[in-house]
Design a protein around this motif. Structure first.
Motif, PDB file in Angstrom:
ATOM      1  N   ILE A 198       0.831  -1.210   0.000  1.00  0.00           N
ATOM      2  CA  ILE A 198       0.000   0.000   0.000  1.00  0.00           C
ATOM      3  C   ILE A 198       0.867   1.263   0.000  1.00  0.00           C
ATOM      4  O   ILE A 198       0.571   2.239  -0.692  1.00  0.00           O
ATOM      5  CB  ILE A 198      -1.015  -0.019   1.166  1.00  0.00           C
ATOM      6  N   GLY A 221      -8.507 -10.144  -3.588  1.00  0.00           N
ATOM      7  CA  GLY A 221      -7.327 -10.230  -2.713  1.00  0.00           C
ATOM      8  C   GLY A 221      -6.748  -8.852  -2.421  1.00  0.00           C
ATOM      9  O   GLY A 221      -7.079  -7.873  -3.100  1.00  0.00           O
ATOM     10  N   ALA A 238      -6.443  -4.008  -4.434  1.00  0.00           N
ATOM     11  CA  ALA A 238      -6.576  -2.595  -4.038  1.00  0.00           C
ATOM     12  C   ALA A 238      -5.607  -1.712  -4.807  1.00  0.00           C
ATOM     13  O   ALA A 238      -5.717  -0.488  -4.779  1.00  0.00           O
ATOM     14  CB  ALA A 238      -6.302  -2.445  -2.538  1.00  0.00           C
ATOM     15  N   ASN A 239      -4.650  -2.329  -5.488  1.00  0.00           N
ATOM     16  CA  ASN A 239      -3.607  -1.537  -6.161  1.00  0.00           C
ATOM     17  C   ASN A 239      -4.220  -0.626  -7.229  1.00  0.00           C
ATOM     18  O   ASN A 239      -4.910  -1.091  -8.136  1.00  0.00           O
ATOM     19  CB  ASN A 239      -2.569  -2.473  -6.788  1.00  0.00           C
ATOM     20  N   ASP A 256      -8.125  -8.344   4.277  1.00  0.00           N
ATOM     21  CA  ASP A 256      -8.782  -9.418   5.023  1.00  0.00           C
ATOM     22  C   ASP A 256      -9.930  -8.884   5.874  1.00  0.00           C
ATOM     23  O   ASP A 256      -9.789  -7.873   6.559  1.00  0.00           O
ATOM     24  CB  ASP A 256      -7.753 -10.138   5.899  1.00  0.00           C
TER      25      ASP A 256
HETATM   26  O1  KG4 Z   1      -5.412 -10.468   0.966  1.00  0.00           O
HETATM   27  P1  KG4 Z   1      -4.548  -9.789   1.942  1.00  0.00           P
HETATM   28  O2  KG4 Z   1      -5.127  -8.668   2.752  1.00  0.00           O
HETATM   29  O3  KG4 Z   1      -3.917 -10.820   2.935  1.00  0.00           O
HETATM   30  C1  KG4 Z   1      -3.585 -12.102   2.530  1.00  0.00           C
HETATM   31  O4  KG4 Z   1      -4.499 -12.935   2.376  1.00  0.00           O
HETATM   32  O5  KG4 Z   1      -2.368 -12.298   2.264  1.00  0.00           O
HETATM   33  O6  KG4 Z   1      -3.296  -9.243   1.122  1.00  0.00           O
HETATM   34  C2  KG4 Z   1      -2.286  -8.536   1.743  1.00  0.00           C
HETATM   35  C3  KG4 Z   1      -1.315  -8.083   0.677  1.00  0.00           C
HETATM   36  C4  KG4 Z   1      -0.042  -7.484   1.271  1.00  0.00           C
HETATM   37  O7  KG4 Z   1       1.053  -8.074   0.618  1.00  0.00           O
HETATM   38  C5  KG4 Z   1      -0.183  -6.016   0.930  1.00  0.00           C
HETATM   39  O8  KG4 Z   1       1.052  -5.350   0.767  1.00  0.00           O
HETATM   40  C6  KG4 Z   1      -0.948  -6.067  -0.352  1.00  0.00           C
HETATM   41  O9  KG4 Z   1      -1.903  -7.073  -0.150  1.00  0.00           O
HETATM   42  N1  KG4 Z   1      -1.599  -4.784  -0.674  1.00  0.00           N
HETATM   43  C7  KG4 Z   1      -1.292  -4.057  -1.757  1.00  0.00           C
HETATM   44  C8  KG4 Z   1      -2.084  -2.892  -1.694  1.00  0.00           C
HETATM   45  N2  KG4 Z   1      -2.860  -2.967  -0.572  1.00  0.00           N
HETATM   46  C9  KG4 Z   1      -2.541  -4.137   0.037  1.00  0.00           C
HETATM   47  N3  KG4 Z   1      -0.415  -4.283  -2.751  1.00  0.00           N
HETATM   48  C10 KG4 Z   1      -0.327  -3.367  -3.705  1.00  0.00           C
HETATM   49  N4  KG4 Z   1      -1.057  -2.221  -3.724  1.00  0.00           N
HETATM   50  C11 KG4 Z   1      -1.938  -1.956  -2.753  1.00  0.00           C
HETATM   51  N5  KG4 Z   1      -2.662  -0.828  -2.780  1.00  0.00           N
END
Ligand code: KG4
Ligand code: ZN
Length: 335
Positions: free
Chosen positions: A181, A269, A273-274, A302
């Protein structure tokens, strides 16, 4: 039908009540990020202990917010796999206690199926079949969602997950956990063409991803610059890394969509959100006449809303468990 959902697979303790898989009645999320940030990542033992401390009050608040009693729900759904075992066990055991005292059915839910189901809450008209890019901190899959509980993996990562690739490279750049993020925000101010990184090819598996080469290239570039006393332009680096990850994901996903003939495409996932992934997929889908769905931001990370939503479809499909249910650190989304 009203489902009570519990999620504790990583570092959020969450509970939610959802009606008919689509309508959120209440939702509570207690995040542990502030505690793990000092270690630069999730410490499994601390995570398990923190779930243990938080879960009773999270469940209580979820019922209070809905002004409901547990007797009024139809089933208890819980993330049983995959995830950190010490974290999963807290949610699973609590859900078993709730099922035992209330006499309600217990429904185990696969965490990644839950991520996919977050889209049913954001888009009430969305129904399978569709092709889904599931990108989280621990997994990266291209999944054919044939029906709510019938899925096939078409492509997967050979090494790091997409979220992990963001988090590890962000850490090298000195950004706090969770890096994805922070990198996304910083990247908005940078030049994505400032650095170029190798594009991986996974021989014989055109829909598989690989991020380890990119990770190594980023780390080497940063170390080389530091050794030469050159200041790393972090916004440009973030923008370049983000563009590389998004290119890898969108290229494979669109190739899989073309070859399988799906034109209904879904993102799910934490990484969904990216902002660049969402923008780029919107452009590609507009150009190719595909329908694109992704969850609202509050549903990307999550949460237990998605577990209750998927729990509804699992329950309708007859997937209940008895009180011997155990958590598992690994399990395929297909079964
Ligand atoms: O799905 P999630 O909340 O937890 C798992 O099931 O693993 O994913 C978490 C992942 C983390 O690696 C976090 O850095 C990533 O999602 N993440 C993002 C963004 N927001 C969360 N990656 C890229 N851009 C974002 N805006
Ligand atoms: Zn997740």
């Amino acid at each position: 039908m009203v489902i009570f959902g519990i999620e504790s697979s990583c570092d959020e303790t969450a509970a939610s009540i959802v009606k008919d898989g689509r309508e959120v009645i209440s939702s509570v999320i207690a995040t542990q990020v502030a505690r793990h940030v000092e270690f630069g990542g999730v410490v499994p033992e601390i995570a398990g202990r923190m779930h243990c401390e938080a879960i009773s009050s999270v469940v209580r608040r979820t019922l209070d917010e809905a002004q409901m009693k547990i007797e009024e729900v139809d089933a208890i759904a819980v993330t049983a796999y995959p995830g950190l075992i010490g974290s999963l066990l807290v949610g699973v055991n609590f859900a078993k206690g709730m099922a035992m005292t209330s006499g309600k059915p217990l429904v185990p839910v696969h965490h990644l199926r839950g991520h996919i189901a977050s889209n049913y809450i954001s888009h009430h008209d969305l129904k399978p079949p569709f092709l889904c890019l599931v990108v989280s901190g621990g997994h990266s899959h291209i999944v054919e969602v044939k029906d709510y509980t019938d899925m096939r993996i078409i492509g997967r990562t050979r090494d790091d997950a997409a979220g992990e690739a963001f988090d590890k490279t962000a850490r090298t750049m000195g950004l706090p956990y969770p890096g994805g993020i922070h990198m996304d925000k910083l990247a908005e101010q940078g030049n994505p063409d400032a650095f170029t990184f190798p594009v991986p090819k996974v021989s014989g598996s055109p829909y598989d991803f690989s991020f380890s080469g990119l990770k190594t290239a980023v780390i080497n570039t940063i170390h080389n610059m530091q050794q030469k006393g050159i200041e790393v332009p972090t916004a440009d680096m973030a923008a370049s890394v983000r563009q590389s990850v998004v290119n890898i994901l969108t290229d494979r996903f669109m190739l899989a969509a073309r070859d399988t003939g799906y034109n209904k495409l879904v993102l799910a996932g934490g990484v969904s959100a990216n902002s660049l992934l969402r923008r780029r997929m919107s452009e590609i889908c507009a150009k190719n006449g595909c329908e694109l769905y992704y969850p609202e931001l509050k549903l990307c990370g999550d949460n237990a809303m998605m577990i209750a939503a998927q729990g509804y479809y699992e329950y309708l499909a007859g997937s209940t468990a008895d009180l011997s249910l155990n958590a598992r650190a690994e399990r395929s989304i297909e079964i």
